[in-house]
Design an enzyme around this catalytic site. Structure first.
Site, PDB file in Angstrom:
ATOM      1  N   SER A 167       1.027  -1.052   0.042  1.00 48.27           N
ATOM      2  CA  SER A 167       0.009  -0.035   0.079  1.00 48.27           C
ATOM      3  C   SER A 167       0.874   1.317   0.190  1.00 48.27           C
ATOM      4  O   SER A 167       1.658   1.325   1.000  1.00 48.27           O
ATOM      5  CB  SER A 167      -0.873  -0.121   1.100  1.00 48.27           C
ATOM      6  OG  SER A 167      -1.509   1.344   1.365  1.00 48.27           O
ATOM      7  N   HIS A 200      -1.566  -1.295  -4.185  1.00 51.19           N
ATOM      8  CA  HIS A 200      -2.897  -1.002  -3.355  1.00 51.19           C
ATOM      9  C   HIS A 200      -2.754   0.865  -3.128  1.00 51.19           C
ATOM     10  O   HIS A 200      -1.718   1.306  -2.494  1.00 51.19           O
ATOM     11  CB  HIS A 200      -2.597  -1.587  -2.060  1.00 51.19           C
ATOM     12  CG  HIS A 200      -3.757  -1.505  -1.367  1.00 51.19           C
ATOM     13  ND1 HIS A 200      -5.059  -2.226  -1.516  1.00 51.19           N
ATOM     14  CD2 HIS A 200      -4.352  -0.755  -0.317  1.00 51.19           C
ATOM     15  CE1 HIS A 200      -6.163  -1.819  -0.792  1.00 51.19           C
ATOM     16  NE2 HIS A 200      -5.609  -0.784   0.091  1.00 51.19           N
ATOM     17  N   ASP A 254      -4.639   3.698  -1.630  1.00 49.55           N
ATOM     18  CA  ASP A 254      -5.775   3.908  -0.883  1.00 49.55           C
ATOM     19  C   ASP A 254      -6.325   5.587  -1.039  1.00 49.55           C
ATOM     20  O   ASP A 254      -5.613   6.410  -0.793  1.00 49.55           O
ATOM     21  CB  ASP A 254      -5.263   4.048   0.638  1.00 49.55           C
ATOM     22  CG  ASP A 254      -5.128   2.494   1.207  1.00 49.55           C
ATOM     23  OD1 ASP A 254      -6.156   1.794   1.197  1.00 49.55           O
ATOM     24  OD2 ASP A 254      -3.985   2.151   1.423  1.00 49.55           O
ATOM     25  N   MET A 280      -8.962   8.356  -0.058  1.00 54.54           N
ATOM     26  CA  MET A 280      -9.811   8.747   1.187  1.00 54.54           C
ATOM     27  C   MET A 280     -10.161  10.029   0.678  1.00 54.54           C
ATOM     28  O   MET A 280      -9.434  10.979   0.485  1.00 54.54           O
ATOM     29  CB  MET A 280      -9.025   8.804   2.268  1.00 54.54           C
ATOM     30  CG  MET A 280      -8.313   7.491   2.741  1.00 54.54           C
ATOM     31  SD  MET A 280      -7.360   7.141   4.434  1.00 54.54           S
ATOM     32  CE  MET A 280      -6.507   5.928   4.176  1.00 54.54           C
ATOM     33  N   HIS A 321      -8.612   1.140  -3.745  1.00 52.65           N
ATOM     34  CA  HIS A 321      -9.412   1.154  -2.505  1.00 52.65           C
ATOM     35  C   HIS A 321     -10.075   2.347  -2.173  1.00 52.65           C
ATOM     36  O   HIS A 321      -9.494   3.367  -1.556  1.00 52.65           O
ATOM     37  CB  HIS A 321      -8.391   0.388  -1.237  1.00 52.65           C
ATOM     38  CG  HIS A 321      -9.292   0.322  -0.210  1.00 52.65           C
ATOM     39  ND1 HIS A 321      -8.659   0.060   1.272  1.00 52.65           N
ATOM     40  CD2 HIS A 321     -10.513   0.200   0.111  1.00 52.65           C
ATOM     41  CE1 HIS A 321      -9.459  -0.026   2.348  1.00 52.65           C
ATOM     42  NE2 HIS A 321     -10.653   0.098   1.567  1.00 52.65           N
ATOM     43  N   MET A 328     -12.025   4.562  -0.107  1.00 49.80           N
ATOM     44  CA  MET A 328     -12.814   4.853   1.241  1.00 49.80           C
ATOM     45  C   MET A 328     -13.345   6.335   0.931  1.00 49.80           C
ATOM     46  O   MET A 328     -13.065   7.350   1.537  1.00 49.80           O
ATOM     47  CB  MET A 328     -11.746   4.722   2.260  1.00 49.80           C
ATOM     48  CG  MET A 328     -11.492   3.514   2.677  1.00 49.80           C
ATOM     49  SD  MET A 328      -9.545   3.295   3.545  1.00 49.80           S
ATOM     50  CE  MET A 328      -8.641   3.536   2.056  1.00 49.80           C
ATOM     51  N   MET A 380     -11.475  -5.625   5.792  1.00 46.95           N
ATOM     52  CA  MET A 380     -10.503  -4.762   6.693  1.00 46.95           C
ATOM     53  C   MET A 380     -10.280  -5.374   7.927  1.00 46.95           C
ATOM     54  O   MET A 380     -11.419  -5.828   8.634  1.00 46.95           O
ATOM     55  CB  MET A 380     -11.374  -3.368   6.782  1.00 46.95           C
ATOM     56  CG  MET A 380     -11.491  -2.337   5.550  1.00 46.95           C
ATOM     57  SD  MET A 380      -9.847  -2.312   4.741  1.00 46.95           S
ATOM     58  CE  MET A 380      -9.062  -1.367   5.850  1.00 46.95           C
ATOM     59  N   ASP A 392      -6.570  -6.210   4.550  1.00 49.51           N
ATOM     60  CA  ASP A 392      -6.104  -4.989   4.512  1.00 49.51           C
ATOM     61  C   ASP A 392      -5.958  -4.519   6.073  1.00 49.51           C
ATOM     62  O   ASP A 392      -7.019  -4.191   6.659  1.00 49.51           O
ATOM     63  CB  ASP A 392      -6.729  -4.141   3.526  1.00 49.51           C
ATOM     64  CG  ASP A 392      -6.119  -2.781   3.406  1.00 49.51           C
ATOM     65  OD1 ASP A 392      -5.160  -2.559   3.863  1.00 49.51           O
ATOM     66  OD2 ASP A 392      -6.826  -1.762   2.756  1.00 49.51           O
TER      67      ASP A 392
HETATM   68  C1  DX5 Z   1      -6.186   1.749   6.013  1.00 50.60           C
HETATM   69  C2  DX5 Z   1      -6.038   1.187   4.356  1.00 50.60           C
HETATM   70  C3  DX5 Z   1      -4.598   0.450   4.366  1.00 50.60           C
HETATM   71  C4  DX5 Z   1      -3.293   0.795   5.035  1.00 50.60           C
HETATM   72  C5  DX5 Z   1      -2.866  -0.427   5.429  1.00 50.60           C
HETATM   73  O1  DX5 Z   1      -7.313   2.223   5.929  1.00 50.60           O
HETATM   74  O2  DX5 Z   1      -6.930   0.807   3.799  1.00 50.60           O
HETATM   75  O3  DX5 Z   1      -4.448  -0.139   2.877  1.00 50.60           O
HETATM   76  O4  DX5 Z   1      -2.347   1.404   4.000  1.00 50.60           O
HETATM   77  O5  DX5 Z   1      -1.700   0.034   6.210  1.00 50.60           O
HETATM   78  P1  DX5 Z   1      -0.720  -1.119   7.341  1.00 50.60           P
HETATM   79  O6  DX5 Z   1      -0.359  -2.044   6.338  1.00 50.60           O
HETATM   80  O7  DX5 Z   1       0.189  -0.054   7.714  1.00 50.60           O
HETATM   81  O8  DX5 Z   1      -1.971  -1.350   8.244  1.00 50.60           O
HETATM   82 ZN    ZN Z   2      -6.490   0.069   1.881  1.00 53.39          ZN
END
Ligand code: DX5
Ligand code: ZN
Length: 234
Positions: A5, A40, A42, A44, A73, A75, A144, A182
């Site tokens: 990620s 990956h 993220d 947000m 991903h 969010m 998650m 994740d």
């Molecule tokens: C959190 C993200 C993850 C995050 C995971 O909301 O969806 O993808 O990057 O990070 P680690 O592996 O550090 O928990």
């Molecule tokens: Zn994620």
């Protein structure tokens, strides 16, 4: 599969950070996969989660900067409106949250029509049972294992029950899904996730917090292979 990620990467050097986990095109010494399977990403929106990261322009640029398939991903609130744009931008898989989607059946169809896989994600406290039929429309399930929003949190082992349920549904032929996990995945937690039946492991801080992100990916893959040699060696 291992999906680093970029949430834990240096956002000013994303192309270099992608290259750092790309591995060797010829594979590893044993001819196995080398480097990240998916990258990956993220997304947000400071609304669905209390954090803000990046959006479509960055994904478009990243798509041009790396050959690693992008695993987006989302969010975000209103994924019905925004998610297909990520598929059109060339993302390999686009995952939306079931808690945010208004018409998840139509959304999955729109994602596939736009050329990506369709992914559905559940937060740690969201049960799987109500969505089993819906998952027929989807290609990937992202379980998650932390509350979405931030990297570097601790793994919540209770979510593995959902992984086991999904694994059973796939292995008995009821669903066809890539099961992804994740949050909090590292050298200590990845084995239990592998044993529960995960196909694709997202790891942020465990990869980009390491001195050598490429080696960290290889080490995670080795641990998975050891945790379940039968399944992972074919
Ligand atoms: C959190 C993200 C993850 C995050 C995971 O909301 O969806 O993808 O990057 O990070 P680690 O592996 O550090 O928990
Ligand atoms: Zn994620």
């Amino acid at each position: 599969m291992i999906a680093p990620s970029i949430l834990s990467a240096d956002f000013a050097r994303l192309a270099d950070e992608a290259a750092a986990v790309a591995g060797d095109p010829g594979g590893d010494a044993a001819g196995g996969p080398s480097g990240a399977d998916w990258l990956h990403v993220d997304v947000m929106d400071a609304h669905f989660v209390p954090n803000l990261t990046l959006g479509l322009p960055v994904v478009e640029s990243l798509r041009a900067a790396t050959d690693i398939p992008l695993d987006c991903h989302l969010m975000i609130s209103d994924p019905d409106r925004w998610a297909p744009g990520y598929a059109e931008a060339g993302a390999h898989n686009v995952t939306v949250h079931v808690e945010a989607a208004k018409d998840p059946v139509m959304l999955a169809r729109n994602l596939r029509a736009a050329g990506s896989l369709a992914g559905l994600s559940v937060k740690p406290n969201t049960p799987l049972e109500p969505y089993v039929e819906l998952l027929r429309e989807y290609d990937t399930l992202l379980v998650m294992s932390v509350e979405p929003g931030f990297g570097g949190q601790s793994f919540i082992p209770e979510v593995l029950d959902k992984v086991r349920t999904a694994r059973r549904l796939v292995d008995t032929g009821h669903l066809k899904l890539i099961v992804e996990i994740d949050g909090g995945i590292n050298a200590d937690t990845i084995s239990q996730a592998a044993e529960a039946g995960v196909d694709c492991f997202v790891a942020g801080s465990a990869v980009y917090g390491a001195e050598d992100p490429g080696r960290a990916v290889a080490a995670l893959r080795d641990t998975v292979t050891r945790a379940n040699p039968h399944r992972w060696n074919g």
